[in-house]
Design an enzyme around this catalytic site. Structure first.
Site, short mmCIF file in Angstrom:
data_model
loop_
_atom_site.label_atom_id
_atom_site.label_comp_id
_atom_site.label_asym_id
_atom_site.label_seq_id
_atom_site.Cartn_x
_atom_site.Cartn_y
_atom_site.Cartn_z
N THR A 200 28.94 11.83 35.07
CA THR A 200 29.87 12.26 36.11
C THR A 200 29.53 11.57 37.43
OG1 THR A 200 30.17 14.39 35.02
CG2 THR A 200 30.74 14.26 37.36
N HIS B 265 15.28 18.21 37.57
CA HIS B 265 16.50 17.53 37.96
C HIS B 265 16.81 16.54 36.85
CE1 HIS B 265 18.87 14.76 40.90
NE2 HIS B 265 19.65 15.52 40.16
N ASP B 266 18.02 16.61 36.30
CA ASP B 266 18.32 15.82 35.11
C ASP B 266 18.08 14.32 35.32
OD1 ASP B 266 20.52 15.50 36.79
OD2 ASP B 266 21.96 16.36 35.38
#
Length: 447
Positions: free
Chosen positions: A228, A205-206
């Site tokens: 984002t 997961h980034d």
């Protein structure tokens, strides 16, 4: 991104860049996963020989494989509307309170649990034999090995936050097949080989990789991984599962080395990105300079409202919510968004400390938002704490440091990895200024 890591050194070089453009087909918003995989392969060729490969991506979205291992259609984008009404259906079977007790996750309409429940009964779901989250799907195509990396699996709302494995009773209770879910693997383990190159499980997961990339000097820090989305929270040794935490919509996601990313999703720079697209993509530096000259906190909105989630006509929704004329100047709208984002980030930092019983002495902003000097200063002003901005590429740095540790190039715990970042990365410090009473007043206006 190619990372080069040595004793007390880490650097990045961009090898290849490619677009990630979702496709609306037949009324459904999809990811162009084959286009993304092509970009990965082109990037690996451009990178040349490397010692290992690590993949991170966004969370919650997945691909379904049939019995032969073939992908059953393009993965659906989390911003698609197919989960409308599904959370209430799930809640009629498993209460929100029980779901939080098991998984520790905030309730978001696009969580994997709701996406999969919405797919039950479709031909694709009925033919599926495996479900793979996006980075696991890419790793499968590179290596032929199935698995679910822990940090990303923890975002599905199907993983038990205590056992750190799939909650089979929960999966069964919502009508899903347990056989779809592959074994969970931990960051630092080797997935398999791409040719002769090991593919290593990182914090896939980034945000998990980005938190590894936070150059904190102590454990008493808050982080904002800002792009984002703004992921705002604390790094903790264990989950916070109180009812107050659930009602505040905080989530307990898995981190590297068994840590918990205790955070809340804030809408982030998405509204500004969408407005800029509608304005014809003006220069961001010029826009923010103009926004900085606008009056502070004159217009604010609650960016966590669901009206700001879908794409399209973002300027109209922002101006309507803020009480601005639809043709308001871009600088005025941009200032409204940036003020509102700083306000939302401050509220999340304050609540995280209160709910976790922790206090912090600094806020680290990493990711693309670290370049936004106006946002960083406003966040410092709102929080009344120093903001340390950078590195921008925290996700890639966290990714390669976990790979390097797995290869034996660097040693130590997360504190040791972060020490390398402090020695090698540019970090800009913003001191708080102004009257925080103005921020409290603005928060009350949108409460």
């Amino acid at each position: 991104m190619v990372g080069r890591v040595g004793a007390g050194s880490v650097s990045l070089t961009e090898a290849h860049r490619f677009a990630n453009e979702p496709v609306n087909a037949g009324g459904t918003l999809h990811w162009d996963i084959l286009g993304l995989y092509r970009g990965v392969l082109e990037g690996l060729r451009a990178a040349g020989p490397v010692d290992s490969i690590g993949i991170d991506s966004w969370a919650v979205d997945y691909g379904l494989l049939d019995a032969s291992g073939a992908l059953l259609g393009n993965p659906v984008h989390y911003r698609d509307g197919r989960t409308d009404g599904v959370p209430s259906r799930v809640a009629s079977v498993v209460t929100d309170e029980r779901l939080y007790e098991i998984t520790g996750l905030q309730k978001l309409p696009f969580n994997t649990i709701y996406q999969l429940v919405s797919a039950v009964g479709t031909p694709q779901y009925e033919a599926a034999q495996q479900v793979l989250l996006i980075p696991d799907l890419l790793a499968y195509w590179l290596t032929g090995e199935l698995g679910a990396e822990y940090t990303n699996a923890s975002t599905t709302e199907l993983l038990d936050v205590r056992t750190r494995d799939w909650s089979l009773p929960l999966i069964s209770s919502v009508g899903l097949r347990a056989s779809l879910f592959p074994r969970v693997r931990q960051p630092g383990s080797t997935i398999g080989l791409h040719g002769e190159t090991p593919v290593v499980a990182v914090g896939s997961h980034d945000t998990a990789s980005a938190v590894v990339g936070v150059p904190a000097a102590s454990a008493d820090f808050a982080y904002i991984s800002c792009g984002t989305w703004s992921l705002v929270g604390l790094e903790l040794p264990g989950p916070v599962l109180s009812e107050a935490s659930r009602l505040a919509n905080f989530t307990n996601e898995g981190g590297v080395d068994g840590t918990v990313r205790y955070l809340r999703n804030v809408m982030g720079l998405w509204p500004l990105q969408e407005c800029m697209r509608e304005w014809g993509s003006p220069d961001i530096s010029d826009l923010l300079r103009a926004a900085s000259r606008e009056a502070a906190l004159r217009h604010v909105v609650d960016l966590d409202l669901p009206i700001f989630l879908p794409p399209g006509d973002m300027c109209g929704r922002v101006t309507s919510a803020a009480g601005l004329p639809r043709d308001a100047a871009p600088a005025v709208v941009a200032r409204c968004i940036v003020d509102s984002l700083a306000l939302a980030q401050w509220r999340a930092v304050e609540q995280a400390q209160e709910l976790a019983g922790r206090s912090v002495d600094a806020v680290h902003i990493v990711g693309g938002g670290a370049r936004n000097a106006l946002l960083c200063q406003l966040t410092a002003d709102a929080c009344g704490l120093p903001v340390l901005a950078g590195p921008v590429e925290a996700t890639a740095l966290g990714n390669v440091l976990v790979q390097a540790r797995a290869a034996g190039v660097v040693d130590g715990d997360l504190a040791a990895l972060r020490a390398v970042l402090r020695e090698t990365q540019q970090i800009v410090r913003y001191e708080p200024s102004g009257d925080r009473a103005e921020w409290r007043a603005a928060a009350k206006r949108i409460a």
